[in-house]
Design an enzyme around this catalytic site. Structure first.
Site, PDB file in Angstrom:
ATOM      1  N   LYS A  53       0.961  -1.068  -0.148  1.00 33.59           N
ATOM      2  CA  LYS A  53      -0.026  -0.014   0.061  1.00 33.59           C
ATOM      3  C   LYS A  53       0.863   1.247   0.002  1.00 33.59           C
ATOM      4  O   LYS A  53       0.588   2.169  -1.017  1.00 33.59           O
ATOM      5  CB  LYS A  53      -0.752   0.075   1.222  1.00 33.59           C
ATOM      6  N   ARG A  84     -10.049   0.518   8.247  1.00 27.72           N
ATOM      7  CA  ARG A  84      -9.613  -0.870   8.736  1.00 27.72           C
ATOM      8  C   ARG A  84     -10.645  -1.486   9.671  1.00 27.72           C
ATOM      9  O   ARG A  84     -10.418  -2.684   9.950  1.00 27.72           O
ATOM     10  CB  ARG A  84      -8.343  -0.560   9.486  1.00 27.72           C
ATOM     11  N   ARG A  98      -0.253  -8.858  13.212  1.00 31.10           N
ATOM     12  CA  ARG A  98      -1.131  -7.801  12.319  1.00 31.10           C
ATOM     13  C   ARG A  98      -2.006  -8.667  11.149  1.00 31.10           C
ATOM     14  O   ARG A  98      -3.166  -8.170  10.981  1.00 31.10           O
ATOM     15  CB  ARG A  98      -0.117  -6.884  11.497  1.00 31.10           C
ATOM     16  N   ARG A 115      10.778   0.373  12.048  1.00 29.33           N
ATOM     17  CA  ARG A 115       9.247  -0.170  12.596  1.00 29.33           C
ATOM     18  C   ARG A 115       9.401  -1.153  13.746  1.00 29.33           C
ATOM     19  O   ARG A 115       9.994  -2.552  13.256  1.00 29.33           O
ATOM     20  CB  ARG A 115       8.339  -0.475  11.352  1.00 29.33           C
ATOM     21  N   ARG A 165      12.071  -6.535   5.019  1.00 26.43           N
ATOM     22  CA  ARG A 165      12.047  -5.155   5.458  1.00 26.43           C
ATOM     23  C   ARG A 165      12.803  -4.926   6.843  1.00 26.43           C
ATOM     24  O   ARG A 165      13.222  -3.665   7.273  1.00 26.43           O
ATOM     25  CB  ARG A 165      10.766  -4.451   5.362  1.00 26.43           C
TER      26      ARG A 165
HETATM   27  P1  AP5 Z   1       4.698  -1.613   2.014  1.00 25.84           P
HETATM   28  O1  AP5 Z   1       4.536  -0.796   0.676  1.00 25.84           O
HETATM   29  O2  AP5 Z   1       5.202  -1.039   3.201  1.00 25.84           O
HETATM   30  O3  AP5 Z   1       3.391  -2.282   2.368  1.00 25.84           O
HETATM   31  P2  AP5 Z   1       2.199  -1.841   3.107  1.00 25.84           P
HETATM   32  O4  AP5 Z   1       0.849  -2.611   2.594  1.00 25.84           O
HETATM   33  O5  AP5 Z   1       2.206  -0.339   3.277  1.00 25.84           O
HETATM   34  O6  AP5 Z   1       2.365  -2.509   4.592  1.00 25.84           O
HETATM   35  P3  AP5 Z   1       2.632  -2.099   5.931  1.00 25.84           P
HETATM   36  O7  AP5 Z   1       3.536  -3.082   6.704  1.00 25.84           O
HETATM   37  O8  AP5 Z   1       2.772  -0.572   6.163  1.00 25.84           O
HETATM   38  O9  AP5 Z   1       1.045  -2.116   6.491  1.00 25.84           O
HETATM   39  P4  AP5 Z   1       0.438  -2.036   7.669  1.00 25.84           P
HETATM   40  O10 AP5 Z   1      -1.014  -2.200   7.218  1.00 25.84           O
HETATM   41  O11 AP5 Z   1       0.339  -3.155   8.604  1.00 25.84           O
HETATM   42  O12 AP5 Z   1       0.747  -1.035   8.645  1.00 25.84           O
HETATM   43  P5  AP5 Z   1       0.251   0.593   8.855  1.00 25.84           P
HETATM   44  O13 AP5 Z   1       1.381   1.384   8.823  1.00 25.84           O
HETATM   45  O14 AP5 Z   1      -0.838   0.801   7.967  1.00 25.84           O
HETATM   46  O15 AP5 Z   1       5.611  -2.768   1.377  1.00 25.84           O
HETATM   47  C1  AP5 Z   1       5.891  -3.753   2.565  1.00 25.84           C
HETATM   48  C2  AP5 Z   1       7.470  -4.503   2.010  1.00 25.84           C
HETATM   49  O16 AP5 Z   1       7.199  -5.059   0.519  1.00 25.84           O
HETATM   50  C3  AP5 Z   1       8.272  -3.350   1.722  1.00 25.84           C
HETATM   51  O17 AP5 Z   1       9.724  -3.863   2.210  1.00 25.84           O
HETATM   52  C4  AP5 Z   1       8.429  -3.213   0.138  1.00 25.84           C
HETATM   53  O18 AP5 Z   1       9.578  -2.461  -0.227  1.00 25.84           O
HETATM   54  C5  AP5 Z   1       8.166  -4.375  -0.273  1.00 25.84           C
HETATM   55  N1  AP5 Z   1       7.276  -4.541  -1.600  1.00 25.84           N
HETATM   56  C6  AP5 Z   1       6.134  -3.603  -1.801  1.00 25.84           C
HETATM   57  N2  AP5 Z   1       5.663  -3.892  -2.885  1.00 25.84           N
HETATM   58  C7  AP5 Z   1       6.378  -5.069  -3.633  1.00 25.84           C
HETATM   59  C8  AP5 Z   1       6.305  -5.909  -4.641  1.00 25.84           C
HETATM   60  N3  AP5 Z   1       5.335  -5.695  -5.670  1.00 25.84           N
HETATM   61  N4  AP5 Z   1       7.195  -6.940  -4.858  1.00 25.84           N
HETATM   62  C9  AP5 Z   1       8.174  -7.034  -3.733  1.00 25.84           C
HETATM   63  N5  AP5 Z   1       8.438  -6.336  -2.695  1.00 25.84           N
HETATM   64  C10 AP5 Z   1       7.393  -5.416  -2.521  1.00 25.84           C
HETATM   65  O19 AP5 Z   1      -0.540   0.185  10.353  1.00 25.84           O
HETATM   66  C11 AP5 Z   1       0.500  -0.002  11.348  1.00 25.84           C
HETATM   67  C12 AP5 Z   1      -0.363   0.118  12.832  1.00 25.84           C
HETATM   68  O20 AP5 Z   1      -0.927   1.374  13.032  1.00 25.84           O
HETATM   69  C13 AP5 Z   1      -1.304  -0.993  12.698  1.00 25.84           C
HETATM   70  O21 AP5 Z   1      -1.028  -2.122  13.119  1.00 25.84           O
HETATM   71  C14 AP5 Z   1      -2.370  -0.140  13.665  1.00 25.84           C
HETATM   72  O22 AP5 Z   1      -1.959  -0.437  15.103  1.00 25.84           O
HETATM   73  C15 AP5 Z   1      -2.013   1.221  13.421  1.00 25.84           C
HETATM   74  N6  AP5 Z   1      -3.119   1.859  12.607  1.00 25.84           N
HETATM   75  C16 AP5 Z   1      -2.841   2.386  11.375  1.00 25.84           C
HETATM   76  N7  AP5 Z   1      -3.922   2.667  10.662  1.00 25.84           N
HETATM   77  C17 AP5 Z   1      -5.084   2.301  11.597  1.00 25.84           C
HETATM   78  C18 AP5 Z   1      -6.559   2.350  11.446  1.00 25.84           C
HETATM   79  N8  AP5 Z   1      -6.973   2.921  10.371  1.00 25.84           N
HETATM   80  N9  AP5 Z   1      -7.156   1.787  12.518  1.00 25.84           N
HETATM   81  C19 AP5 Z   1      -6.647   1.276  13.607  1.00 25.84           C
HETATM   82  N10 AP5 Z   1      -5.122   1.205  13.958  1.00 25.84           N
HETATM   83  C20 AP5 Z   1      -4.413   1.698  12.604  1.00 25.84           C
HETATM   84 MG    MG Z   2       2.400   1.169   4.888  1.00 28.17          MG
END
Ligand code: AP5
Ligand code: MG
Length: 187
Positions: free
Chosen positions: A13, A88, A144, A133, A127
Site C-alpha cells: 500500500k 480498517r 497484524r 518499525r 524489511r
Molecule cells: P509496503 O509498501 O510497506 O506495504 P504496506 O501495505 O504499506 O504494509 P505496512 O506494513 O505498512 O502495512 P500495515 O497495514 O500493517 O501498516 P500501517 O502502517 O498501515 O511494502 C512492504 C514491503 O514489501 C516493503 O519492504 C516493500 O519494499 C516491499 N514491496 C512492496 N511492493 C512489492 C512488490 N511488488 N514486490 C516485492 N516487494 C514489494 O499500520 C501500522 C499500525 O498502525 C497498525 O498495526 C495499527 O496499530 C495502527 N493503525 C494504522 N491505521 C489504523 C487504522 N485505520 N485503525 C486502527 N489502527 C491503525
Molecule cells: Mg504502509
C-alpha cells in the site's frame, strides 16, 4: 480523485501510494505514518497508541477518525486524496462515508491489493533489517495479519456490496502492480 487502498500488511500500500500520489498529484494520507510521527514526537496521542501499535492490534476507531477528520479538512484534500491504512474496520468505513458526505459528493474508488500470506510475511521480514518499525518482527507481523483477516477483510465486502471495489493482484514487480492500478483507475 478520492482513492482508498485496502490490503493486508505488506501488500505494498505504502509503496504504491507514493507512485499514485505523484502521478495524480494528490496527498498521501497514511494513518500508520501519521501515528508513527506522533509516537516519534512523544505527543500524548503518540504515548497512548505506541503499545497498541507495537502489539499489532488496532488503535480505537474514535482516535483514528479524529486524526483522519483533521487531516481531510486541510485545503490540500479539496481536490482529492489517497487513504492508505484506513478504513480498517467496518465502523471506520461507515464513519468515513458520513465524513465524505459532509465534505461534498463522494467519488471514492476503492482498490484492494491482494497478496498471499506467505509472500506478505517474507516481505515484512525482508524489511525488518532496514526499517525502524518496531512492529516488523515475525511475531507482530503474524499478529497484524490475524487482525487484518478478522477486522479489515470485512471492509472489502462492505465496499463490494456498494459496488465500488476493484480487486487487484499485488504479486509481481512494483511497476507491474502500479500498471494494474493505473489501468483500474482510468477505467
Ligand atoms: P509496503 O509498501 O510497506 O506495504 P504496506 O501495505 O504499506 O504494509 P505496512 O506494513 O505498512 O502495512 P500495515 O497495514 O500493517 O501498516 P500501517 O502502517 O498501515 O511494502 C512492504 C514491503 O514489501 C516493503 O519492504 C516493500 O519494499 C516491499 N514491496 C512492496 N511492493 C512489492 C512488490 N511488488 N514486490 C516485492 N516487494 C514489494 O499500520 C501500522 C499500525 O498502525 C497498525 O498495526 C495499527 O496499530 C495502527 N493503525 C494504522 N491505521 C489504523 C487504522 N485505520 N485503525 C486502527 N489502527 C491503525
Ligand atoms: Mg504502509
Amino acid at each position: 480523485m478520492q482513492i482508498v487502498l485496502l490490503g493486508p500488511p505488506g501488500a505494498g500500500k505504502g509503496t504504491q501510494a507514493t507512485k499514485i500520489c505523484e502521478k495524480y498529484a494528490i496527498p498521501h494520507i497514511s494513518t500508520g505514518d501519521m501515528l508513527r510521527q506522533q509516537v516519534a514526537s512523544g505527543s500524548p496521542l503518540g504515548n497512548k497508541v505506541k503499545s497498541i501499535m507495537d502489539s499489532g492490534e488496532l488503535v480505537t476507531d474514535d482516535v483514528i477518525m479524529q486524526v483522519v477528520e483533521a487531516r481531510l479538512s486541510q485545503p490540500d484534500c479539496k481536490n482529492g486524496f489517497l487513504l492508505d491504512g484506513i478504513p480498517r474496520t467496518v465502523a471506520q468505513a461507515e464513519s468515513l462515508g458520513t465524513l465524505l458526505l459532509k465534505m461534498g459528493a463522494p467519488k471514492l474508488k476503492v482498490l484492494q491489493i491482494n497478496v498471499p500470506d506467505t509472500v506478505l510475511l517474507e516481505r515484512i521480514q525482508g524489511r525488518q533489517g532496514q526499517s525502524s518499525r518496531s512492529d516488523d518482527t515475525a511475531e507482530v507481523a503474524s499478529k497484524r495479519l490475524k487482525v487484518y483477516w478478522e477486522q479489515t477483510a470485512p471492509v472489502a465486502s462492505y465496499y463490494e456490496q456498494r459496488g465500488n471495489l476493484v480487486v487487484l493482484d499485488g504479486v509481481g514487480a512494483v511497476d507491474e502492480v502500479f500498471h494494474r492500478i493505473t489501468t483500474a483507475l482510468s477505467a
